[in-house]
Design a protein around this motif. Sequence first.
Motif, PDB file in Angstrom:
ATOM      1  N   PHE A 177       0.826  -1.208   0.000  1.00 17.70           N
ATOM      2  CA  PHE A 177       0.000   0.000   0.000  1.00 17.70           C
ATOM      3  C   PHE A 177       0.867   1.268   0.000  1.00 17.70           C
ATOM      4  N   THR A 178       2.010   1.191   0.694  1.00 16.67           N
ATOM      5  CA  THR A 178       2.913   2.351   0.683  1.00 16.67           C
ATOM      6  C   THR A 178       3.382   2.621  -0.741  1.00 16.67           C
ATOM      7  N   LEU A 179       3.661   1.534  -1.474  1.00 13.40           N
ATOM      8  CA  LEU A 179       4.187   1.705  -2.832  1.00 13.40           C
ATOM      9  C   LEU A 179       3.135   2.247  -3.788  1.00 13.40           C
ATOM     10  N   VAL A 180       1.864   1.890  -3.557  1.00  9.02           N
ATOM     11  CA  VAL A 180       0.801   2.477  -4.387  1.00  9.02           C
ATOM     12  C   VAL A 180       0.813   3.995  -4.166  1.00  9.02           C
ATOM     13  N   GLY A 181       0.884   4.394  -2.891  1.00  3.06           N
ATOM     14  CA  GLY A 181       0.939   5.826  -2.563  1.00  3.06           C
ATOM     15  C   GLY A 181       2.180   6.477  -3.141  1.00  3.06           C
ATOM     16  N   ALA A 182       3.303   5.741  -3.057  1.00  2.00           N
ATOM     17  CA  ALA A 182       4.571   6.307  -3.540  1.00  2.00           C
ATOM     18  C   ALA A 182       4.521   6.547  -5.042  1.00  2.00           C
ATOM     19  N   SER A 183       3.879   5.616  -5.769  1.00  2.00           N
ATOM     20  CA  SER A 183       3.833   5.791  -7.227  1.00  2.00           C
ATOM     21  C   SER A 183       2.917   6.962  -7.585  1.00  2.00           C
ATOM     22  N   VAL A 184       1.890   7.202  -6.770  1.00  2.00           N
ATOM     23  CA  VAL A 184       1.009   8.354  -7.010  1.00  2.00           C
ATOM     24  C   VAL A 184       1.810   9.649  -6.799  1.00  2.00           C
ATOM     25  N   GLY A 185       2.635   9.647  -5.751  1.00  2.00           N
ATOM     26  CA  GLY A 185       3.368  10.866  -5.413  1.00  2.00           C
ATOM     27  C   GLY A 185       4.630  11.081  -6.222  1.00  2.00           C
ATOM     28  N   ALA A 186       5.106  10.042  -6.937  1.00  6.28           N
ATOM     29  CA  ALA A 186       6.378  10.189  -7.659  1.00  6.28           C
ATOM     30  C   ALA A 186       6.223  11.171  -8.816  1.00  6.28           C
ATOM     31  N   PRO A 187       7.119  12.152  -8.935  1.00  6.25           N
ATOM     32  CA  PRO A 187       7.034  13.037 -10.096  1.00  6.25           C
ATOM     33  C   PRO A 187       7.352  12.258 -11.375  1.00  6.25           C
ATOM     34  N   ALA A 188       6.708  12.684 -12.476  1.00  5.40           N
ATOM     35  CA  ALA A 188       6.859  11.927 -13.727  1.00  5.40           C
ATOM     36  C   ALA A 188       8.126  12.340 -14.457  1.00  5.40           C
ATOM     37  N   MET A 189       9.271  12.168 -13.806  1.00  7.73           N
ATOM     38  CA  MET A 189      10.523  12.569 -14.434  1.00  7.73           C
ATOM     39  C   MET A 189      11.592  11.499 -14.255  1.00  7.73           C
ATOM     40  N   PRO A 190      12.693  11.613 -14.998  1.00  5.41           N
ATOM     41  CA  PRO A 190      13.702  10.558 -14.910  1.00  5.41           C
ATOM     42  C   PRO A 190      14.192  10.339 -13.482  1.00  5.41           C
ATOM     43  N   SER A 191      14.377   9.085 -13.129  1.00  4.42           N
ATOM     44  CA  SER A 191      14.925   8.674 -11.825  1.00  4.42           C
ATOM     45  C   SER A 191      14.016   8.941 -10.637  1.00  4.42           C
ATOM     46  N   ALA A 192      12.808   9.459 -10.869  1.00  4.64           N
ATOM     47  CA  ALA A 192      11.925   9.763  -9.741  1.00  4.64           C
ATOM     48  C   ALA A 192      11.634   8.502  -8.921  1.00  4.64           C
ATOM     49  N   GLY A 193      11.407   7.393  -9.633  1.00  2.00           N
ATOM     50  CA  GLY A 193      11.035   6.152  -8.960  1.00  2.00           C
ATOM     51  C   GLY A 193      12.082   5.708  -7.956  1.00  2.00           C
ATOM     52  N   ILE A 194      13.349   5.788  -8.325  1.00  2.00           N
ATOM     53  CA  ILE A 194      14.406   5.288  -7.429  1.00  2.00           C
ATOM     54  C   ILE A 194      14.614   6.241  -6.252  1.00  2.00           C
ATOM     55  N   VAL A 195      14.362   7.525  -6.466  1.00  2.00           N
ATOM     56  CA  VAL A 195      14.521   8.503  -5.383  1.00  2.00           C
ATOM     57  C   VAL A 195      13.507   8.200  -4.267  1.00  2.00           C
ATOM     58  N   ILE A 196      12.252   7.970  -4.675  1.00  2.00           N
ATOM     59  CA  ILE A 196      11.204   7.662  -3.688  1.00  2.00           C
ATOM     60  C   ILE A 196      11.486   6.298  -3.061  1.00  2.00           C
ATOM     61  N   LEU A 197      11.934   5.372  -3.898  1.00  2.00           N
ATOM     62  CA  LEU A 197      12.225   4.021  -3.406  1.00  2.00           C
ATOM     63  C   LEU A 197      13.287   4.072  -2.303  1.00  2.00           C
ATOM     64  N   ALA A 198      14.287   4.944  -2.494  1.00  2.00           N
ATOM     65  CA  ALA A 198      15.387   5.044  -1.533  1.00  2.00           C
ATOM     66  C   ALA A 198      14.842   5.341  -0.137  1.00  2.00           C
ATOM     67  N   ALA A 199      13.864   6.253  -0.075  1.00  2.00           N
ATOM     68  CA  ALA A 199      13.307   6.613   1.224  1.00  2.00           C
ATOM     69  C   ALA A 199      12.535   5.433   1.815  1.00  2.00           C
ATOM     70  N   ILE A 200      11.809   4.711   0.969  1.00  2.00           N
ATOM     71  CA  ILE A 200      10.974   3.610   1.485  1.00  2.00           C
ATOM     72  C   ILE A 200      11.836   2.451   1.991  1.00  2.00           C
TER      73      ILE A 200
END
Length: 420
Positions: free
Chosen positions: A345-368
Amino acid sequence: MKILQQRLWLKILVGMALGALLGYALAPAGLAVVAENTAHHIGSWLALPGAVFLGLIGMVILPLVVCSIITGIAGSNDATFVKDLAIRLIPYFLLTSLIAVFIGLGTAHLIKPGLQNNEARAPVEIIAPETMIENPTIPERIQNIIPKNPIKAAVNLDLLQIVIASIIIGLACLAIPHATIEPFIKLCQAGQSISMKVIEWVMAIAPLAVFGMMADMAIKLGPEAFIGLGGYVLSVLLGLLTLLAFYLLIVFFVAGRNPFSFLSSVRAVQLLAFSTSSSAAVMPVTLQTAEERLNIHPDTARFVIPLGATINMDGTAMYQTAAAIFLCQFFGIDLTFTEMMLLAFTLVGASVGAPAMPSAGIVILAAIVAGLGVPPEGIGMILGVDRILDMCRTTVNVSGDLTAATVMERWLHRSNKQQS
Ligand code: ASP
């Protein structure tokens, strides 16, 4: 006149292939036909058309998002339509993201990449690790999406805030007598047309831009970036392919369209997403594809696509899940079932909040994953292969937005006729 000229996808594909080949020939870690410094110097020149391409698209993103959403909501002057669309679209986005997360859990548990004997590669510096860890609390996140200063949101190109402000303005327009807001709506329609005209011109250099960007990337990363961490890369790619197949099933069974003609209509924008790693950068082209190639009514497309590009990132959700499980397996962190569900569920929220730009996914992932006990080197380890995975997940993100648009079109019984 159509933006996406005949066979544009083929020109882009050829540009990509030639760019990758040239990059391989020049790359210090590839054939190294020139000295390292010269290769990087050539790379920065080769990347120039791509920077011009993205810069010009970036120039119209703000007016396009604002005008598209406002005309999408208020142009039809039909509050019931907007309500019907929103109450279907938001649960649809959340449900598909949740399914994406479960696909990620499935592939990571099937392949068990973190339990294989992986040789971790030295990290490639794509983003500075110290800028990566930033973990706002949930109330902070909610506060952060309120566009309290729309000018600041515009200056920072904070797409989520811009989308929310535009939705609020659009809804306000619906609540005001049409005669009062008509000039404003006409202005927004003009803004939308001007932005699309600019995009039409810019698309002419897309193949050249992609050629240069691929060459530059291949020089910087070298061929190893594409083959390192085999099991992990495989599990992410398998998950993304499964997600794409799932979309095609939705297109067929839910939207009632031929999945093959859907794929052929969207391939140019998929290739652009692949080359740019940013669903926001290609959003104008996604919108154009929805309206012109998939014949989706502008009222639907102008609401679904900008919103989808901002909050609907199933490819990112799937990738983050597979990467989180990989890192936990690799560092011997055992997750209980409850922890796993919480992560989902955290990851669903994280994908909603991730900006649609390069490397955004890994930046948010790092925090999680830091919260799960994964050491920072873990992120460094997967950073080397992240660019190629980013390209693939962005392709899937954009495909997800277009799939959502076809579904909403079907559910809301809009005309399927070609818009002029
Ligand atoms: N690059 C992705 C996108 O723009 C986001 C991510 O990094 O996952 O869609």
